[in-house]
Design a protein around this motif. Structure first.
Motif, short mmCIF file in Angstrom:
data_model
loop_
_atom_site.label_atom_id
_atom_site.label_comp_id
_atom_site.label_asym_id
_atom_site.label_seq_id
_atom_site.Cartn_x
_atom_site.Cartn_y
_atom_site.Cartn_z
N PRO A 1 0.83 -1.21 0.00
CA PRO A 1 0.00 0.00 0.00
C PRO A 1 0.86 1.26 0.00
O PRO A 1 1.82 1.38 0.76
CB PRO A 1 -0.80 -0.12 1.30
N ARG A 2 0.52 2.17 -0.86
CA ARG A 2 1.13 3.49 -0.90
C ARG A 2 0.02 4.53 -1.07
O ARG A 2 -0.97 4.26 -1.73
CB ARG A 2 2.13 3.63 -2.06
N HIS A 3 0.23 5.69 -0.48
CA HIS A 3 -0.72 6.80 -0.63
C HIS A 3 -0.05 7.93 -1.39
O HIS A 3 1.15 8.15 -1.26
CB HIS A 3 -1.17 7.32 0.74
N ALA A 4 -0.84 8.64 -2.17
CA ALA A 4 -0.39 9.86 -2.82
C ALA A 4 -1.30 11.01 -2.37
O ALA A 4 -2.52 10.86 -2.34
CB ALA A 4 -0.43 9.73 -4.33
N VAL A 5 -0.69 12.12 -2.01
CA VAL A 5 -1.41 13.31 -1.56
C VAL A 5 -1.06 14.44 -2.53
O VAL A 5 0.09 14.86 -2.61
CB VAL A 5 -1.02 13.70 -0.13
N ILE A 6 -2.05 14.91 -3.28
CA ILE A 6 -1.85 15.98 -4.25
C ILE A 6 -2.35 17.28 -3.63
O ILE A 6 -3.55 17.43 -3.36
CB ILE A 6 -2.60 15.69 -5.56
N LEU A 7 -1.45 18.21 -3.40
CA LEU A 7 -1.78 19.49 -2.78
C LEU A 7 -1.57 20.58 -3.82
O LEU A 7 -0.44 20.86 -4.22
CB LEU A 7 -0.90 19.71 -1.55
N SER A 8 -2.66 21.19 -4.25
CA SER A 8 -2.62 22.06 -5.41
C SER A 8 -3.05 23.49 -5.05
O SER A 8 -3.55 23.76 -3.96
CB SER A 8 -3.54 21.50 -6.50
N SER A 9 -2.83 24.38 -6.00
CA SER A 9 -3.31 25.76 -5.89
C SER A 9 -3.78 26.21 -7.27
O SER A 9 -3.22 25.80 -8.29
CB SER A 9 -2.20 26.68 -5.38
N ARG A 10 -4.82 27.04 -7.27
CA ARG A 10 -5.45 27.46 -8.52
C ARG A 10 -5.76 28.94 -8.48
O ARG A 10 -6.12 29.48 -7.43
CB ARG A 10 -6.75 26.68 -8.76
N GLY A 11 -5.65 29.58 -9.63
CA GLY A 11 -5.95 31.00 -9.70
C GLY A 11 -7.43 31.29 -9.51
O GLY A 11 -7.80 32.26 -8.85
N GLY A 12 -8.27 30.45 -10.10
CA GLY A 12 -9.71 30.65 -10.02
C GLY A 12 -10.38 29.66 -9.10
O GLY A 12 -9.75 29.05 -8.24
N ALA A 13 -11.67 29.47 -9.31
CA ALA A 13 -12.46 28.54 -8.50
C ALA A 13 -13.36 27.73 -9.42
O ALA A 13 -13.59 28.09 -10.57
CB ALA A 13 -13.30 29.30 -7.47
N GLY A 14 -13.86 26.61 -8.90
CA GLY A 14 -14.77 25.77 -9.66
C GLY A 14 -14.10 24.66 -10.42
O GLY A 14 -14.72 24.02 -11.27
N PHE A 15 -12.82 24.39 -10.12
CA PHE A 15 -12.09 23.33 -10.82
C PHE A 15 -12.19 21.98 -10.13
O PHE A 15 -11.68 20.99 -10.63
CB PHE A 15 -10.61 23.72 -10.96
N GLU A 16 -12.83 21.94 -8.96
CA GLU A 16 -12.95 20.68 -8.23
C GLU A 16 -13.96 19.77 -8.92
O GLU A 16 -14.76 20.23 -9.75
CB GLU A 16 -13.37 20.94 -6.78
N PRO A 17 -13.92 18.45 -8.64
CA PRO A 17 -14.90 17.54 -9.24
C PRO A 17 -16.33 18.04 -9.00
O PRO A 17 -16.70 18.38 -7.88
CB PRO A 17 -14.64 16.22 -8.53
N GLY A 18 -17.10 18.11 -10.05
CA GLY A 18 -18.46 18.63 -9.97
C GLY A 18 -18.57 20.12 -10.15
O GLY A 18 -19.67 20.65 -10.30
N GLY A 19 -17.41 20.82 -10.15
CA GLY A 19 -17.42 22.27 -10.33
C GLY A 19 -17.67 22.63 -11.78
O GLY A 19 -17.48 21.83 -12.70
N GLU A 20 -18.03 23.89 -12.01
CA GLU A 20 -18.39 24.30 -13.37
C GLU A 20 -17.18 24.32 -14.31
O GLU A 20 -17.35 24.27 -15.53
CB GLU A 20 -19.04 25.68 -13.33
N LEU A 21 -15.96 24.35 -13.76
CA LEU A 21 -14.76 24.33 -14.58
C LEU A 21 -13.98 23.03 -14.44
O LEU A 21 -12.82 22.95 -14.88
CB LEU A 21 -13.85 25.52 -14.23
N ALA A 22 -14.59 22.02 -13.89
CA ALA A 22 -13.89 20.76 -13.65
C ALA A 22 -13.36 20.15 -14.94
O ALA A 22 -12.30 19.52 -14.95
CB ALA A 22 -14.82 19.77 -12.95
N HIS A 23 -14.08 20.36 -16.03
CA HIS A 23 -13.66 19.78 -17.31
C HIS A 23 -12.37 20.42 -17.84
O HIS A 23 -11.73 19.87 -18.75
CB HIS A 23 -14.77 19.95 -18.35
#
Length: 248
Positions: free
Chosen positions: A145-167
């Motif tokens: 077992p291994r875990h990966a933790v992705i810690l990101s930053s974004r200029g705008g908002a709505g890029f999360e899953p289900g957000g209006e800019l997720a695509h």
């Protein structure tokens, strides 16, 4: 003990909240590792700043060396793959991979993509068997077992899953595809948004991300060390894993 591999991919060298024009993703990776080690001081960390010192881009000699069977390697091929071998060794040794990656133009920074290209390698992190066309690839980092933790930053908002800019967000989905391909399937993502707007919106997003990082550290430590304790108890009592249910 747990071993952490911490990667920072931001082009900004400092940390937000500490340095002028600092990186929010670097602040999150630093917070995760600091929180982890403060509770588990015997655990170890390997740090690699791919944003400050990017890995080499792969080229024709690299491809020739990587796809030549080891027994047929010429001396220059081992030299060509030395950087890749080191990066892969660091990844293989890790129990938790912590990646700090800002969203650049809807995807991962070029420095991080260079790291990905160096560590996704036939015979080292994935195997290919053309005789099984229905499932020709075997992930070699699925050995434990291994875990990966992705810690990101974004200029705008709505890029999360289900957000209006997720695509339009190809960072976390792209990294998830790569990591799963080589066998790392437990993946967690946290992001700071609203950097362009700043002000209260950014401050609220930072506070939320910090709270989620702290909670993730707690959850992973509880899960990892309770599982280790269970495995040790089963070993001490002579139980065979998979044949004994603690709730039976």
């Amino acid at each position: 003990m747990t071993h952490i591999l911490q990667l920072d991919a931001s082009a900004r060298p400092g940390r937000a909240g500490t340095h002028e024009h600092g990186s929010h993703s670097r602040s999150l990776t630093h917070r995760f590792v600091r929180q982890w080690v403060s509770r588990r001081p015997d655990d170890t960390v390997t740090y690699r700043d791919v944003g400050g010192t990017p890995p080499s881009f792969i080229d024709q000699p690299w491809i020739e060396a990587a796809f030549t069977p080891p027994e047929r390697h010429r001396p220059w091929m081992d030299d060509t793959l030395a950087e890749s071998d080191q990066l892969i060794d660091e990844l293989v040794a890790a129990d938790i991979l912590v990646i700090g990656a800002p969203l650049y133009n809807f995807g991962m920074p070029a420095a991080l993509k260079a790291w990905v290209d160096q560590v996704v390698r036939m015979g080292r992190t994935v195997e290919y068997d053309p005789s099984t066309p229905e499932a020709p690839f075997t992930p070699l980092l699925a050995d434990r077992p291994r875990h990966a933790v992705i810690l990101s930053s974004r200029g705008g908002a709505g890029f999360e899953p289900g957000g209006e800019l997720a695509h339009m967000n190809h960072l976390e989905p792209g990294l998830t595809t790569v990591l799963q391909f080589i066998g790392i399937t437990d993946i967690h993502s946290i992001a700071v948004e609203n950097q362009e707007e700043g002000g209260d919106a950014l401050a609220a997003s930072v506070a939320d991300a910090q709270e989620r990082v702290d909670a993730l550290v707690t959850r992973l430590q509880e899960t990892r060390y309770s599982a280790s304790a269970t495995a040790q108890m089963c070993h001490n009592e002579g139980f065979r894993p998979g044949l004994h249910r603690l709730d039976s």
